[in-house]
Every structure is written in structure tokens, then in C-alpha cells.
Design a protein around this motif. Structure first.
Motif, PDB file in Angstrom:
ATOM      1  N   GLU A  72       9.892  -0.723 -11.090  1.00 33.60           N
ATOM      2  CA  GLU A  72      11.273  -0.184 -11.606  1.00 33.60           C
ATOM      3  C   GLU A  72      12.483  -0.178 -10.692  1.00 33.60           C
ATOM      4  O   GLU A  72      13.475  -0.938 -11.064  1.00 33.60           O
ATOM      5  CB  GLU A  72      11.354   1.384 -12.003  1.00 33.60           C
ATOM      6  CG  GLU A  72      12.387   1.999 -12.845  1.00 33.60           C
ATOM      7  CD  GLU A  72      12.290   3.370 -13.037  1.00 33.60           C
ATOM      8  OE1 GLU A  72      13.223   3.867 -13.113  1.00 33.60           O
ATOM      9  OE2 GLU A  72      11.202   3.980 -13.028  1.00 33.60           O
ATOM     10  N   LEU A  73      12.425  -0.239  -9.333  1.00 32.53           N
ATOM     11  CA  LEU A  73      13.441  -0.464  -8.518  1.00 32.53           C
ATOM     12  C   LEU A  73      13.775  -1.726  -8.370  1.00 32.53           C
ATOM     13  O   LEU A  73      14.786  -2.122  -8.291  1.00 32.53           O
ATOM     14  CB  LEU A  73      12.608   0.269  -6.996  1.00 32.53           C
ATOM     15  CG  LEU A  73      14.020   0.311  -6.074  1.00 32.53           C
ATOM     16  CD1 LEU A  73      14.761   1.365  -6.279  1.00 32.53           C
ATOM     17  CD2 LEU A  73      13.161   0.747  -4.725  1.00 32.53           C
ATOM     18  N   VAL A  94       0.848  -1.044   0.080  1.00 31.62           N
ATOM     19  CA  VAL A  94      -0.032   0.064  -0.074  1.00 31.62           C
ATOM     20  C   VAL A  94       0.894   1.098  -0.024  1.00 31.62           C
ATOM     21  O   VAL A  94       1.526   1.541   1.018  1.00 31.62           O
ATOM     22  CB  VAL A  94      -0.943  -0.092   1.415  1.00 31.62           C
ATOM     23  CG1 VAL A  94      -1.782   1.291   1.191  1.00 31.62           C
ATOM     24  CG2 VAL A  94      -1.691  -1.314   1.172  1.00 31.62           C
ATOM     25  N   PHE A  95       0.786   1.960  -1.015  1.00 31.88           N
ATOM     26  CA  PHE A  95       1.777   3.118  -1.272  1.00 31.88           C
ATOM     27  C   PHE A  95       1.081   4.620  -0.516  1.00 31.88           C
ATOM     28  O   PHE A  95      -0.143   4.429  -0.433  1.00 31.88           O
ATOM     29  CB  PHE A  95       1.910   3.655  -2.762  1.00 31.88           C
ATOM     30  CG  PHE A  95       2.653   2.098  -3.617  1.00 31.88           C
ATOM     31  CD1 PHE A  95       3.981   2.068  -3.306  1.00 31.88           C
ATOM     32  CD2 PHE A  95       1.956   1.229  -4.053  1.00 31.88           C
ATOM     33  CE1 PHE A  95       4.804   1.018  -3.919  1.00 31.88           C
ATOM     34  CE2 PHE A  95       2.618   0.105  -4.838  1.00 31.88           C
ATOM     35  CZ  PHE A  95       4.148   0.146  -4.456  1.00 31.88           C
ATOM     36  N   PRO A  96       2.012   5.366  -0.181  1.00 34.23           N
ATOM     37  CA  PRO A  96       3.543   5.213  -0.585  1.00 34.23           C
ATOM     38  C   PRO A  96       4.017   4.359   0.443  1.00 34.23           C
ATOM     39  O   PRO A  96       3.622   4.214   1.883  1.00 34.23           O
ATOM     40  CB  PRO A  96       3.995   6.677  -0.194  1.00 34.23           C
ATOM     41  CG  PRO A  96       2.764   7.252   0.682  1.00 34.23           C
ATOM     42  CD  PRO A  96       1.509   6.723   0.339  1.00 34.23           C
ATOM     43  N   ILE A  97       5.534   4.153   0.412  1.00 32.65           N
ATOM     44  CA  ILE A  97       6.120   3.252   1.128  1.00 32.65           C
ATOM     45  C   ILE A  97       7.647   4.111   1.046  1.00 32.65           C
ATOM     46  O   ILE A  97       7.783   4.633   0.297  1.00 32.65           O
ATOM     47  CB  ILE A  97       6.548   1.772   0.764  1.00 32.65           C
ATOM     48  CG1 ILE A  97       6.915   1.726  -0.586  1.00 32.65           C
ATOM     49  CG2 ILE A  97       5.065   1.121   1.129  1.00 32.65           C
ATOM     50  CD1 ILE A  97       7.308   0.423  -0.971  1.00 32.65           C
ATOM     51  N   ILE A 157       8.729   5.752  -2.121  1.00 29.88           N
ATOM     52  CA  ILE A 157       8.297   5.024  -3.458  1.00 29.88           C
ATOM     53  C   ILE A 157       6.696   5.233  -3.355  1.00 29.88           C
ATOM     54  O   ILE A 157       6.158   5.068  -2.518  1.00 29.88           O
ATOM     55  CB  ILE A 157       8.397   3.657  -3.461  1.00 29.88           C
ATOM     56  CG1 ILE A 157       9.956   3.315  -3.339  1.00 29.88           C
ATOM     57  CG2 ILE A 157       7.995   3.003  -4.812  1.00 29.88           C
ATOM     58  CD1 ILE A 157      10.897   3.946  -4.524  1.00 29.88           C
ATOM     59  N   ASN A 158       6.050   5.931  -4.292  1.00 31.71           N
ATOM     60  CA  ASN A 158       4.805   6.304  -4.333  1.00 31.71           C
ATOM     61  C   ASN A 158       3.580   5.646  -5.273  1.00 31.71           C
ATOM     62  O   ASN A 158       2.646   5.823  -4.840  1.00 31.71           O
ATOM     63  CB  ASN A 158       4.738   8.036  -4.745  1.00 31.71           C
ATOM     64  CG  ASN A 158       5.500   8.800  -4.211  1.00 31.71           C
ATOM     65  OD1 ASN A 158       5.309   8.975  -2.703  1.00 31.71           O
ATOM     66  ND2 ASN A 158       6.353   9.732  -4.607  1.00 31.71           N
ATOM     67  N   ASN A 159       4.159   4.867  -5.933  1.00 32.92           N
ATOM     68  CA  ASN A 159       3.309   3.928  -6.712  1.00 32.92           C
ATOM     69  C   ASN A 159       4.064   2.709  -7.211  1.00 32.92           C
ATOM     70  O   ASN A 159       5.122   2.218  -7.036  1.00 32.92           O
ATOM     71  CB  ASN A 159       2.771   4.703  -8.092  1.00 32.92           C
ATOM     72  CG  ASN A 159       3.989   5.272  -8.876  1.00 32.92           C
ATOM     73  OD1 ASN A 159       4.809   4.632  -9.403  1.00 32.92           O
ATOM     74  ND2 ASN A 159       4.098   6.760  -8.799  1.00 32.92           N
ATOM     75  N   ALA A 160       3.037   1.920  -7.702  1.00 32.11           N
ATOM     76  CA  ALA A 160       3.831   0.479  -8.271  1.00 32.11           C
ATOM     77  C   ALA A 160       4.666   0.360  -9.404  1.00 32.11           C
ATOM     78  O   ALA A 160       5.627  -0.344  -9.412  1.00 32.11           O
ATOM     79  CB  ALA A 160       2.599  -0.443  -8.632  1.00 32.11           C
ATOM     80  N   ILE A 161       4.364   1.538  -9.958  1.00 34.95           N
ATOM     81  CA  ILE A 161       5.387   1.698 -11.113  1.00 34.95           C
ATOM     82  C   ILE A 161       6.837   1.914 -10.816  1.00 34.95           C
ATOM     83  O   ILE A 161       7.683   1.106 -11.457  1.00 34.95           O
ATOM     84  CB  ILE A 161       4.667   2.596 -12.418  1.00 34.95           C
ATOM     85  CG1 ILE A 161       3.621   2.212 -12.934  1.00 34.95           C
ATOM     86  CG2 ILE A 161       5.909   3.121 -13.270  1.00 34.95           C
ATOM     87  CD1 ILE A 161       3.047   3.480 -13.890  1.00 34.95           C
TER      88      ILE A 161
END
Length: 222
Positions: free
Chosen positions: A125-126, A102-105, A117-121
Motif C-alpha cells: 500500500e505504501l 522480513v517484517f517488521p521494518i 511497517i508490519n506486513n506485506a499488505i
């Protein structure tokens, strides 16, 4: 070179005379730069690997050891939101079929830097960057230092002499980075102790012993 050596010896002697309880722990040799463990890039890399942040405890979520998600955080696990406060809470995640943070993390990298990190994309990428080797990930999990560890430090630019005491992995990793950035002369104060993958405790008496022990146990790292 003789004049420079004399200057360093006098500088250290002066400091030691002003602090009667401080023993001389920094060796000064004809080539004092070689006497600094910071000049041994192999040893520095091994010590940083042992003390780097281990991001493997949440691999059920990200499949990446280059970083870990900072607690507390939540995930949608097989359609239900779950809240996690510590590593032991994550054990059952390896039985799940679908896990989405569940973002942000906020994540912590192997070098202890952090980012949000604010979103799944961005998260995916990370993970890809870690898998491709773009992120620092030289974590050595089969050797652990027993703290505290003392490091004698001499600054040739200011003639300052001190003994640093590191009491955990993060302090050791970041302390080495700081010493390298400041071009210090530094020596690990032996003996030090480590535990290896079987839980056995070993005493180490020199830089060469430390390199040997870490390299010997690398084959047992996961």
C-alpha cells in the motif's frame, strides 16, 4: 511601519552589542519580510528538494524513492534470507528475481519522518501511495550542498537573533520546517557551495543564484 523598522533595528543592535564577536549577518530592509528566503516558496521548495531524504538506494526492493528501509534489515531473496547493514550491500539485489522484506521494518520518508511497517499488505500500500503521488517525493539528486551552511535568523515576536549552523541534509530540511512553523525571518549566509551531477563545485552568492543553479541542473536529475 517606520516605528516597527526602528524597533527591529534597535533590537538587533542591542543583541550585537552584547556579543562583541558576532557580526551583523541579518539584513533589515524597509520590507524585512521580503528579505527572508522563507517567503520565497519556490526557493524553499528547491532547497528542501536538495536536502530531502533520498530513498532510491533500495529501489530493487520497493521500486519507490518516497522512502527507504532503515538498516539493518533482512529480505528473502530467491528463497534465501539475506541480512543487510548498508547501502553497498544491496547492489546484487538488482540481479534477483524475487525479493520480500522480513517484517517488521521501519522506513524513512523523504521528509525524514519514520514509521514501522508490519506486513506485506501495508508495504504494498505504501508503494502504491508513492506511485500515485500521495507521498512527498520532491528529491533533487543532481545538486548537493557542501556543509556547513549558516542561516541568520531573527524572531520578530521575541527580538531574538541567532545564527544557525546546519551540517547535513537532515538538519537543513528539518530546520527549514521549524523556521516556517515559527514564522521566522531568515537569510542564508552566502557564499555557499554546491556540487552538481558531474561532481563540479560551484560557489553561490545569492538566493537568485541558488535558484538558478538548482533549476538549471534539474534536467540532469534521474
Amino acid at each position: 511601519m517606520k516605528r516597527k523598522l526602528t524597533y527591529i533595528i534597535v533590537a538587533i543592535s542591542t543583541v550585537l552589542m552584547t556579543v562583541s564577536c558576532q557580526q551583523e549577518t541579518l539584513r533589515v530592509t524597509q520590507d524585512q519580510q521580503e528579505d527572508s528566503f522563507l517567503k520565497d516558496t519556490n526557493l524553499v521548495g528547491l532547497v528542501q528538494g536538495v536536502t530531502a531524504h533520498d530513498g532510491s538506494h533500495d529501489n530493487a526492493i520497493d521500486g519507490s524513492s518516497c522512502f527507504s528501509i532503515n538498516f539493518p534489515f533482512s529480505c528473502i531473496v530467491d528463497g534465501e534470507e539475506q541480512y543487510y547493514e548498508q547501502a553497498s550491500d544491496l547492489v546484487d539485489l538488482y540481479l534477483a528475481n524475487d525479493i520480500d522484506p522480513v517484517f517488521p521494518i521501519t522506513v524513512t520518508y523523504a521528509d525524514y519522518t519514520e514509521t514501522q511497517i508490519n506486513n506485506a499488505i501495508d508495504f504494498d500500500e505504501l508503494i502504491t501511495r508513492c506511485a500515485s503521488g500521495a507521498l512527498y517525493n520532491r528529491t533533487i539528486r543532481c545538486v548537493d550542498f557542501i556543509y556547513p551552511i549558516e542561516v541568520a535568523v531573527f524572531n520578530p515576536n521575541t527580538s531574538d537573533f541567532e545564527t544557525l549552523v546546519f551540517d547535513h541534509d537532515r538538519a537543513t530540511f528539518n530546520g527549514i520546517v521549524d523556521l516556517l512553523d515559527q514564522d521566522m525571518i531568515a537569510q542564508i549566509q552566502y557564499p555557499v557551495q554546491v556540487t552538481i551531477f558531474e561532481g563540479e563545485t560551484l560557489q553561490i552568492d545569492s538566493d537568485e543564484d541558488l535558484k538558478s543553479i538548482i533549476n538549471t541542473n534539474l534536467n540532469f536529475c534521474e
